[in-house]
Enzyme design. Structure first.
Site, PDB file in Angstrom:
ATOM      1  N   ASN A  23       0.803  -1.222   0.000  1.00  0.00           N
ATOM      2  CA  ASN A  23       0.000   0.000   0.000  1.00  0.00           C
ATOM      3  C   ASN A  23       0.839   1.276   0.000  1.00  0.00           C
ATOM      4  O   ASN A  23       0.304   2.370  -0.177  1.00  0.00           O
ATOM      5  CB  ASN A  23      -0.960   0.019   1.188  1.00  0.00           C
ATOM      6  CG  ASN A  23      -2.118  -0.938   0.989  1.00  0.00           C
ATOM      7  OD1 ASN A  23      -2.268  -1.523  -0.095  1.00  0.00           O
ATOM      8  ND2 ASN A  23      -2.940  -1.107   2.015  1.00  0.00           N
ATOM      9  N   ARG A 100      -8.496  -1.367  -7.357  1.00  0.00           N
ATOM     10  CA  ARG A 100      -9.056  -0.061  -7.053  1.00  0.00           C
ATOM     11  C   ARG A 100      -7.988   1.031  -6.943  1.00  0.00           C
ATOM     12  O   ARG A 100      -8.220   2.182  -7.311  1.00  0.00           O
ATOM     13  CB  ARG A 100      -9.772  -0.189  -5.720  1.00  0.00           C
ATOM     14  CG  ARG A 100     -10.975   0.574  -5.573  1.00  0.00           C
ATOM     15  CD  ARG A 100     -11.406   0.503  -4.120  1.00  0.00           C
ATOM     16  NE  ARG A 100     -11.296   1.816  -3.556  1.00  0.00           N
ATOM     17  CZ  ARG A 100     -12.154   2.766  -3.778  1.00  0.00           C
ATOM     18  NH1 ARG A 100     -13.207   2.556  -4.530  1.00  0.00           N
ATOM     19  NH2 ARG A 100     -11.990   3.964  -3.253  1.00  0.00           N
ATOM     20  N   CYS A 124     -16.917  -3.531  -5.477  1.00  0.00           N
ATOM     21  CA  CYS A 124     -15.792  -4.163  -4.800  1.00  0.00           C
ATOM     22  C   CYS A 124     -16.356  -5.042  -3.721  1.00  0.00           C
ATOM     23  O   CYS A 124     -17.364  -4.707  -3.099  1.00  0.00           O
ATOM     24  CB  CYS A 124     -14.902  -3.078  -4.199  1.00  0.00           C
ATOM     25  SG  CYS A 124     -13.753  -3.702  -3.007  1.00  0.00           S
ATOM     26  N   PRO A 130     -16.751   4.292  -2.624  1.00  0.00           N
ATOM     27  CA  PRO A 130     -16.824   5.347  -3.637  1.00  0.00           C
ATOM     28  C   PRO A 130     -15.511   6.134  -3.756  1.00  0.00           C
ATOM     29  O   PRO A 130     -14.595   5.942  -2.951  1.00  0.00           O
ATOM     30  CB  PRO A 130     -17.936   6.253  -3.110  1.00  0.00           C
ATOM     31  CG  PRO A 130     -17.963   6.018  -1.639  1.00  0.00           C
ATOM     32  CD  PRO A 130     -17.501   4.610  -1.412  1.00  0.00           C
ATOM     33  N   VAL A 131     -15.435   7.013  -4.777  1.00  0.00           N
ATOM     34  CA  VAL A 131     -14.247   7.869  -4.933  1.00  0.00           C
ATOM     35  C   VAL A 131     -14.633   9.349  -4.843  1.00  0.00           C
ATOM     36  O   VAL A 131     -13.898  10.215  -5.302  1.00  0.00           O
ATOM     37  CB  VAL A 131     -13.501   7.600  -6.268  1.00  0.00           C
ATOM     38  CG1 VAL A 131     -12.782   6.262  -6.236  1.00  0.00           C
ATOM     39  CG2 VAL A 131     -14.424   7.693  -7.459  1.00  0.00           C
ATOM     40  N   ASP A 132     -15.801   9.617  -4.253  1.00  0.00           N
ATOM     41  CA  ASP A 132     -16.288  11.002  -4.202  1.00  0.00           C
ATOM     42  C   ASP A 132     -15.310  11.953  -3.516  1.00  0.00           C
ATOM     43  O   ASP A 132     -15.164  13.107  -3.927  1.00  0.00           O
ATOM     44  CB  ASP A 132     -17.663  11.054  -3.526  1.00  0.00           C
ATOM     45  CG  ASP A 132     -17.652  10.427  -2.132  1.00  0.00           C
ATOM     46  OD1 ASP A 132     -17.009   9.371  -1.961  1.00  0.00           O
ATOM     47  OD2 ASP A 132     -18.256  10.998  -1.209  1.00  0.00           O
ATOM     48  N   LEU A 133     -14.602  11.474  -2.492  1.00  0.00           N
ATOM     49  CA  LEU A 133     -13.687  12.373  -1.771  1.00  0.00           C
ATOM     50  C   LEU A 133     -12.503  12.774  -2.645  1.00  0.00           C
ATOM     51  O   LEU A 133     -12.031  13.915  -2.587  1.00  0.00           O
ATOM     52  CB  LEU A 133     -13.174  11.695  -0.486  1.00  0.00           C
ATOM     53  CG  LEU A 133     -14.245  11.274   0.519  1.00  0.00           C
ATOM     54  CD1 LEU A 133     -13.629  10.463   1.651  1.00  0.00           C
ATOM     55  CD2 LEU A 133     -14.950  12.507   1.082  1.00  0.00           C
ATOM     56  N   ASP A 314      -7.280  -3.596   7.864  1.00  0.00           N
ATOM     57  CA  ASP A 314      -6.599  -4.648   7.104  1.00  0.00           C
ATOM     58  C   ASP A 314      -6.060  -5.771   7.997  1.00  0.00           C
ATOM     59  O   ASP A 314      -5.495  -6.736   7.483  1.00  0.00           O
ATOM     60  CB  ASP A 314      -5.459  -4.049   6.264  1.00  0.00           C
ATOM     61  CG  ASP A 314      -5.985  -3.288   5.056  1.00  0.00           C
ATOM     62  OD1 ASP A 314      -7.185  -3.384   4.777  1.00  0.00           O
ATOM     63  OD2 ASP A 314      -5.180  -2.597   4.393  1.00  0.00           O
ATOM     64  N   ILE A 336     -14.634   0.859   9.291  1.00  0.00           N
ATOM     65  CA  ILE A 336     -14.169   1.493   8.049  1.00  0.00           C
ATOM     66  C   ILE A 336     -14.977   1.038   6.843  1.00  0.00           C
ATOM     67  O   ILE A 336     -15.442   1.852   6.051  1.00  0.00           O
ATOM     68  CB  ILE A 336     -12.667   1.191   7.793  1.00  0.00           C
ATOM     69  CG1 ILE A 336     -11.813   1.498   9.029  1.00  0.00           C
ATOM     70  CG2 ILE A 336     -12.162   1.945   6.564  1.00  0.00           C
ATOM     71  CD1 ILE A 336     -11.636   2.953   9.358  1.00  0.00           C
TER      72      ILE A 336
HETATM   73  C1  UD1 Z   1      -6.612   1.996   1.628  1.00  0.00           C
HETATM   74  C2  UD1 Z   1      -5.846   0.701   1.561  1.00  0.00           C
HETATM   75  C3  UD1 Z   1      -6.703  -0.444   2.084  1.00  0.00           C
HETATM   76  C4  UD1 Z   1      -7.216  -0.128   3.474  1.00  0.00           C
HETATM   77  C5  UD1 Z   1      -7.902   1.229   3.501  1.00  0.00           C
HETATM   78  C6  UD1 Z   1      -8.311   1.663   4.901  1.00  0.00           C
HETATM   79  C7  UD1 Z   1      -4.389   1.058  -0.322  1.00  0.00           C
HETATM   80  C8  UD1 Z   1      -4.025   0.707  -1.719  1.00  0.00           C
HETATM   81  N1  UD1 Z   1      -5.472   0.462   0.194  1.00  0.00           N
HETATM   82  O1  UD1 Z   1      -7.742   1.866   0.771  1.00  0.00           O
HETATM   83  O2  UD1 Z   1      -5.916  -1.631   2.103  1.00  0.00           O
HETATM   84  O3  UD1 Z   1      -8.159  -1.121   3.863  1.00  0.00           O
HETATM   85  O4  UD1 Z   1      -7.024   2.240   2.973  1.00  0.00           O
HETATM   86  O5  UD1 Z   1      -7.214   1.673   5.735  1.00  0.00           O
HETATM   87  O6  UD1 Z   1      -3.699   1.808   0.328  1.00  0.00           O
HETATM   88  N2  UD1 Z   1     -14.467   6.554   1.096  1.00  0.00           N
HETATM   89  C9  UD1 Z   1     -15.477   7.347   0.637  1.00  0.00           C
HETATM   90  N3  UD1 Z   1     -15.240   8.147  -0.445  1.00  0.00           N
HETATM   91  C10 UD1 Z   1     -14.019   8.190  -1.066  1.00  0.00           C
HETATM   92  C11 UD1 Z   1     -12.986   7.379  -0.585  1.00  0.00           C
HETATM   93  C12 UD1 Z   1     -13.241   6.567   0.511  1.00  0.00           C
HETATM   94  O7  UD1 Z   1     -16.595   7.339   1.169  1.00  0.00           O
HETATM   95  O8  UD1 Z   1     -13.863   8.941  -2.038  1.00  0.00           O
HETATM   96  C13 UD1 Z   1     -14.715   5.676   2.257  1.00  0.00           C
HETATM   97  C14 UD1 Z   1     -14.501   4.207   1.964  1.00  0.00           C
HETATM   98  O9  UD1 Z   1     -15.637   3.613   1.386  1.00  0.00           O
HETATM   99  C15 UD1 Z   1     -14.166   3.661   3.319  1.00  0.00           C
HETATM  100  C16 UD1 Z   1     -13.390   4.810   3.981  1.00  0.00           C
HETATM  101  O10 UD1 Z   1     -13.729   5.974   3.236  1.00  0.00           O
HETATM  102  O11 UD1 Z   1     -15.351   3.454   4.055  1.00  0.00           O
HETATM  103  C17 UD1 Z   1     -11.885   4.651   4.000  1.00  0.00           C
HETATM  104  O12 UD1 Z   1     -11.442   4.333   2.707  1.00  0.00           O
HETATM  105  P1  UD1 Z   1      -9.990   4.752   2.171  1.00  0.00           P
HETATM  106  O13 UD1 Z   1      -9.161   5.184   3.325  1.00  0.00           O
HETATM  107  O14 UD1 Z   1     -10.169   5.703   1.040  1.00  0.00           O
HETATM  108  O15 UD1 Z   1      -9.460   3.385   1.612  1.00  0.00           O
HETATM  109  P2  UD1 Z   1      -8.565   3.153   0.315  1.00  0.00           P
HETATM  110  O16 UD1 Z   1      -7.638   4.297   0.136  1.00  0.00           O
HETATM  111  O17 UD1 Z   1      -9.418   2.725  -0.801  1.00  0.00           O
END
Ligand code: UD1
Length: 429
Positions: A23, A100, A124, A130-133, A314, A336
């Site tokens: 990661n 992702r 997934c 989502p990727v909204d953030l 994780d 999470i």
């Molecule tokens: C990264 C890690 C993953 C780990 C996760 C949380 C990598 C490649 N992957 O995933 O192994 O499980 O952090 O520690 O580093 N969310 C939103 N909108 C967004 C982005 C995220 O609502 O635009 C939510 C997600 O659905 C989730 C939470 O935020 O509930 C945290 O997700 P995020 O920290 O973004 O995880 P990743 O970066 O995808």
């Protein structure tokens, strides 16, 4: 398709060298898009996700060379990446759907080229994710974002401009995307409620070597002053704290003793606290960590996943495997991701006693687990089944091993070298 076959009940004893963190390596590789000079990354693990990111970057025009690594038995390789010219700003569905983290090319491509077209990651197994953030943050930096035919189309023809980005929720990936984009934006960017994970810090430290101006790494407020251009650099990928935690639990669940070479206690404080409470000793040595049970059976403790420095999601599945064999009960709460209890029915097939209520699972520890044929559903779920199999009586057969290959380098070799009976075989059709 491959299967992993484990004969359980053998205490693990010996040394395991911890690999570079997947990661951390993934965003570091994406950061190569920010410069036309060579980025040299050492301690890169040989994993399927790393190959997927390499393929994605290659089709953007990055030339990649991997030297050394798993084939000759050594740990980690040196990956050189050079994005002399970007030949395509499109990240196609075919590659993004496999992983992702592909979305991490969005920020760097947009910052360097003023345009990026990245497939939406889609569904997934562990929730909607989502990727909204990511998108809202980039909009605040002046990008125009449109969603067209399953693609995120982001453009900023005049370049990005620094801004204050206050994340409503902590996101590792969004923090990384914004951090990379802000390096080449005009003026200052503030990332507020930023992720504090060691992988974010590792990325930031590499960006600083590349010439970026960043302050506040490891805190929830990161300040980036944009620069005209970034240059090449050399950087060693940080040790994988999730792999370290996984093998610490392998030592505990099998009542063995493992030296985890390169494992870092400072990145695992919340995990070590839980392990200690459960009766597992984790000691710092001059080479890493030494893990064994402190006195007899592990006892059940409650665990809740949280953003760093809290307990990592994780390691939730692996903790559940450990708690399935503990003396007493354990309440495990996943805060999470929704739907990250898919290992529960599989662990139950091995004799675990787990009841899920919403985001919490009540685990009632059993004297023993028994081997069974089980199916991996995602990366961390599958390794939790390996842990359960190592402790169980009899044979465990794990199907869908490809999930493991995404995140654990030479898993069977590392475990077998410590006395596990674990082999890989091709399943009969
Ligand atoms: C990264 C890690 C993953 C780990 C996760 C949380 C990598 C490649 N992957 O995933 O192994 O499980 O952090 O520690 O580093 N969310 C939103 N909108 C967004 C982005 C995220 O609502 O635009 C939510 C997600 O659905 C989730 C939470 O935020 O509930 C945290 O997700 P995020 O920290 O973004 O995880 P990743 O970066 O995808």
């Amino acid at each position: 398709m491959d299967q992993i076959v484990i004969q359980g009940g053998r205490p693990l004893k010996g040394e395991i060298t911890i690999s570079g963190a997947k990661n951390a390596a993934l965003p570091l590789m994406a950061a190569s898009l920010l410069t036309d000079e060579t980025l040299s990354l050492s301690n890169v693990p040989h994993l399927a996700d790393i190959s997927t990111m390499a393929r994605l970057l290659a089709q953007h025009g990055v030339s990649l060379h991997m030297n050394g690594g798993a084939e000759n038995g050594s740990n980690g390789g040196v990956l050189e990446l050079r994005a002399g010219t970007i030949s395509s700003v499109v990240a196609p569905y075919d590659l993004v759907r496999k992983m992702r983290a592909s979305v991490l090319v969005l920020g760097p491509l947009l910052a360097r080229m003023g345009e990026a077209k990245v497939s939406l990651p889609g569904g997934c197994a562990i929730g909607t994710r989502p990727v909204d953030l990511h998108l809202k943050g980039l909009e605040l930096l002046g990008a125009e974002i449109a969603l067209e035919e399953g693609y995120i189309h982001a453009s900023a023809p005049g370049g990005l401009t620094g801004a204050a980005v206050v994340f409503p929720k902590i996101s590792v990936g969004a923090t990384e995307n914004l951090l990379m984009a802000a390096c080449l934006a005009k003026g200052e960017t503030q990332l507020v409620n930023a992720a504090r994970e060691p992988e974010v810090v590792d990325l930031g430290e590499c960006l600083i070597k590349m010439g970026a101006e960043i302050e506040g790494l490891g805190s929830d407020r990161i300040t980036v002053r944009g620069v005209e251009r970034l240059k090449g650099a050399s950087h060693a990928v940080v040790a994988d704290r999730i792999e370290t935690g996984t093998y610490a639990m392998a030592a505990a669940i099998t009542d063995g003793e493992l030296d985890l070479i390169g494992g870092r206690a400072d990145h695992l404080a919340a995990v070590i606290e839980i392990l200690n409470e459960a009766g597992v000793s984790v000691q710092e040595t001059n080479r890493g960590l030494k893990v064994s049970r402190a006195n007899g059976r592990v006892t059940g403790v409650d665990v809740m996943t949280e953003p760093y420095p809290g307990f990592p999601t994780d390691l939730q599945a692996q903790t559940m495997a450990l708690m399935s064999t503990a003396d007493g009960a354990s309440m495990i709460t996943e805060s999470i991701f929704e739907n990250r209890f898919m290992h529960v029915p599989e662990l139950s097939r091995m004799g675990a006693n787990v009841n899920v209520h919403g985001a919490s699972a009540m685990v009632r520890g059993q004297e023993r687990l028994t081997g069974a044929e089980v199916m991996a559903t995602d990366l961390r779920a599958s390794v939790s089944l390996v842990l359960a199999g190592l402790a169980a009586e009899g044979e465990t057969v794990l199907n869908r091993v490809y999930h493991l290959d995404r995140g654990y380098e030479r898993l069977e070799q590392k475990l077998a070298a410590c006395g596990a009976s674990i082999t890989r075989r091709r399943a009969a059709e």
